[in-house]
Design an enzyme around this catalytic site. Sequence first.
Site, PDB file in Angstrom:
ATOM      1  N   LEU A  70       9.789 -42.861 -76.121  1.00 39.49           N
ATOM      2  CA  LEU A  70       8.480 -42.211 -76.210  1.00 39.49           C
ATOM      3  C   LEU A  70       7.819 -42.440 -77.568  1.00 39.49           C
ATOM      4  O   LEU A  70       8.416 -42.167 -78.609  1.00 39.49           O
ATOM      5  CB  LEU A  70       8.706 -40.706 -76.007  1.00 39.49           C
ATOM      6  CG  LEU A  70       7.449 -39.840 -76.058  1.00 39.49           C
ATOM      7  CD1 LEU A  70       6.513 -40.185 -74.939  1.00 39.49           C
ATOM      8  CD2 LEU A  70       7.830 -38.378 -76.027  1.00 39.49           C
ATOM      9  N   ASP A  71       6.601 -42.922 -77.573  1.00 38.05           N
ATOM     10  CA  ASP A  71       5.804 -43.077 -78.805  1.00 38.05           C
ATOM     11  C   ASP A  71       6.430 -44.060 -79.786  1.00 38.05           C
ATOM     12  O   ASP A  71       6.040 -44.092 -80.951  1.00 38.05           O
ATOM     13  CB  ASP A  71       5.600 -41.732 -79.528  1.00 38.05           C
ATOM     14  CG  ASP A  71       4.888 -40.701 -78.670  1.00 38.05           C
ATOM     15  OD1 ASP A  71       4.279 -41.083 -77.659  1.00 38.05           O
ATOM     16  OD2 ASP A  71       4.921 -39.512 -79.015  1.00 38.05           O
TER      17      ASP A  71
END
Lengths: 277, 277, 277, 277
Positions: C221-222
């Site tokens: 994520l990210d």
Amino acid sequence: MSSRHILLMDGPDHKGLIFTVTKVLFEHQQNIIRNDEYVSPSGYFFMRTEFEGEINPNIVFSALRKALPEDLRLRLKSDKKKDIVLMVTKEHYCLAELLIRYAFDELGANIKAVVGNYNTLRPLVEKFNIPFYHLSHEGLSREEHEDKLLKLLLRYQPEFLVLAKYMRILSPGFVSHFPEKIINIHHSFLPAFIGANPYRQAYDRGVKIIGATAHFVNNNLDEGPIIAQDVKRVSHRHTAADMATLGRDIEKAVLSEALKLVFNDRVFIHRNRTIIL
Amino acid sequence: MSSRHILLMDGPDHKGLIFTVTKVLFEHQQNIIRNDEYVSPSGYFFMRTEFEGEINPNIVFSALRKALPEDLRLRLKSDKKKDIVLMVTKEHYCLAELLIRYAFDELGANIKAVVGNYNTLRPLVEKFNIPFYHLSHEGLSREEHEDKLLKLLLRYQPEFLVLAKYMRILSPGFVSHFPEKIINIHHSFLPAFIGANPYRQAYDRGVKIIGATAHFVNNNLDEGPIIAQDVKRVSHRHTAADMATLGRDIEKAVLSEALKLVFNDRVFIHRNRTIIL
Amino acid sequence: MSSRHILLMDGPDHKGLIFTVTKVLFEHQQNIIRNDEYVSPSGYFFMRTEFEGEINPNIVFSALRKALPEDLRLRLKSDKKKDIVLMVTKEHYCLAELLIRYAFDELGANIKAVVGNYNTLRPLVEKFNIPFYHLSHEGLSREEHEDKLLKLLLRYQPEFLVLAKYMRILSPGFVSHFPEKIINIHHSFLPAFIGANPYRQAYDRGVKIIGATAHFVNNNLDEGPIIAQDVKRVSHRHTAADMATLGRDIEKAVLSEALKLVFNDRVFIHRNRTIIL
Amino acid sequence: MSSRHILLMDGPDHKGLIFTVTKVLFEHQQNIIRNDEYVSPSGYFFMRTEFEGEINPNIVFSALRKALPEDLRLRLKSDKKKDIVLMVTKEHYCLAELLIRYAFDELGANIKAVVGNYNTLRPLVEKFNIPFYHLSHEGLSREEHEDKLLKLLLRYQPEFLVLAKYMRILSPGFVSHFPEKIINIHHSFLPAFIGANPYRQAYDRGVKIIGATAHFVNNNLDEGPIIAQDVKRVSHRHTAADMATLGRDIEKAVLSEALKLVFNDRVFIHRNRTIIL
């Protein structure tokens, strides 16, 4: 029922102005939400005060008017949205930006109508259920064209006229009907590249940064008070056309930023400069 | 013994130029470290190639010269530091920036001397054990003053002359001795505010962004090819004096950035624009 | 009939790669329009070459494939527009930006469909005559929801999937169907403020600059490769809500910039970083 | 004899605070030169007032103290330059920037001494006739080293301690002697890349923008209140070393900007955030 009000004051500086303003508001049980002042080097005073309270704001305003020097201009603004009219030619990007913001209630103004000297942008405007007027300049003198514009605008009585890439020069006569009420977006970092084809000029000059400028329109083309500016870096790889493409994004962002300031009653004009409180 | 070399090429575009250059380098066992090309919309070709290898670079250069079209200009540069002379008036900040970078071996050039038309900056320069020459313009015609400058500069034969806030205009005659070799820092975002007192001009015009421009000097004041520019935001609160203070930081940063590019042989000049590879 | 092609090459560096590429193109009478290379410090080679000529590009490609080392990956791209699908939740501003660019032929891609896990943005999408699919996640497991998404996406076979403020986390399983093909806009200057409520985090930390990041989505994520970032200044006066409002303009500008690079085949991915030629 | 004074006020908001302050100043014939207030969303009030007049400022201050609520903190500052001490390790660029500004009377502070845990920067400091102390940490425990530092600093009683690339972590015990008085420059855009080697981290993460942060030092490393930040664009072409070089220019500019704000008494601290009036 409490509501929010904005008081704008400008005029020659005097001792005790802030004291007097805050005293009157205090005595009328008004709560100051935000307060900003500025005194120019030449001794001109500007103050913007947001306040709220339960007393009728007109009563507060009268008390302020009485307590303050006569040469201080006072204006009371509510937080009601402004009514505006947009003027366009063929380019869509500034118009589209404003329509989207309006559609999602982020503009701080009501777009009452869009006027184009071409019919190109009618389909875009009508997607958003806003009246579009095609007032062609073809076959008309400048005076005749502006008369038609004026008649239409009188109907709407807009508080502000936004030139969202309106590519015709407005005469001093026309401008005089809307003092400090016409906002233009210029596709250069003014005062560089005044006039036509600024991106071509920027390319030829070999600048490493291009920009855009939102300003009030007065009688001198491209010389009205500047509200907002922004820039982006370019290199030798950018052709004049690339600069124009890149410039569009600056233009629409700068115009939006300027309108936000204006519609929030944060912009004063003094000696061809803006004071933004 | 392997060493690093930089080949600069510019001229009208031809088919196969990159192919020919890389072929010759390959045949001479040179390793390309970095390679950049650009072809302008008008069909002018620019190429900068960093390479290293064990063959004498002059042999490689001759082979390239033979293989490439005659109208392509070739220049071979070593990664040796450039000899430079600085010219100053009274303001210290650009000079100080360059002296510090030089003292800590970050300038990419040797400062051979500093010349001032005032004696103000002598103590600063002498802290760094660099010769300072005070050549006052007082009581002299421009021609007489420039003759004295020229005589001094001839002694140093600088590859570049850096005007680090030298506040006098140089005559075309003087400039013609240093074609594409004089670099100036101008305290505005050119072409805005050409000429004197740019921060005063910027204040009066009410701009929201100020900037600085490093450029080569040619015969038209403030109109030579731009190497680097940068900007900072200002507001109505900045007086012209505040802008000047803030501007100093932009000026010294922009001048440093431009010199870094020039001293690394990354800057081509063509039709009054720079191509930076 | 001449057409424009883009050749992308990446792999371990070898001597003579540029020479070989330009040789083959030269022998096939192809004209190089633009050429960029980069060799990473770890010795990985990247090259992007735009060329045009009258010979069938597949013949040119075969010749290149034969002449170049096997461990160099070659990809041939035409300048045809990419087919894409957008995924959204409730926020309109990135979607609107892309729809407007698409409507005025400035996106460099065809928006084949928009999928929302809420129905909120249907009216906006339908203004532009693009199919909108409401695939609600309510009452479904993540797996069930992603299965429905996948089935729909398979129908469209998009070259890129753009998360234009799609506010749900995609599982590694889903992401694995679209390697290096999902682009997300994250509302912070990554890696600062990973995760939820970045503007609240930014406010609490008291930063003076906020930003946005467009990146490829991978399993962390990210943490996928960053394509583009931009920032704006804030002060103590900006509440978390003000930052979010200001941030929207950065987000939509950064997403547009990233997509322009991706759709022009200018972005390579290597070791979780992007190389942009 | 008229002189300029700065009044700093902070505390829980009350109705009529601005009114009371301006009333007392008005009654004491003080002229307000500049006045800024801010009320945080949580209802905390901040005000900075520059005023001048002929009455003894201590009399004015007593009157203010009496008229204002007890929970409002009041501080009276003169425009006298602050006495400061710099702490350094081996890197010169922030130190040099501050020395030059000091030498040309642009720093707004008096550099009383420079302390280094290496002797590297002694020659630079001595060029400017400022005492340099070499307090090596070698062979000492952190406590012993900090004791020596403290003893030296007590002699100078600095109003602020500036860590101009001091590369050792200070213990909470040491920091507690200088509450809200130690300013550090951190070589990343905090809170991204906390800790060691931020440019290496930035390179590995593939960011497109790098930055620097000036902040007050408190007990949590790199987590004190941020005063100023700035950024520059980078590309894949920048190695970690290139980023460090580029970063230096950001660091010294950001540190200078932060110090200017602090030395002008423009910075309040509240809940780990700065309010800059």
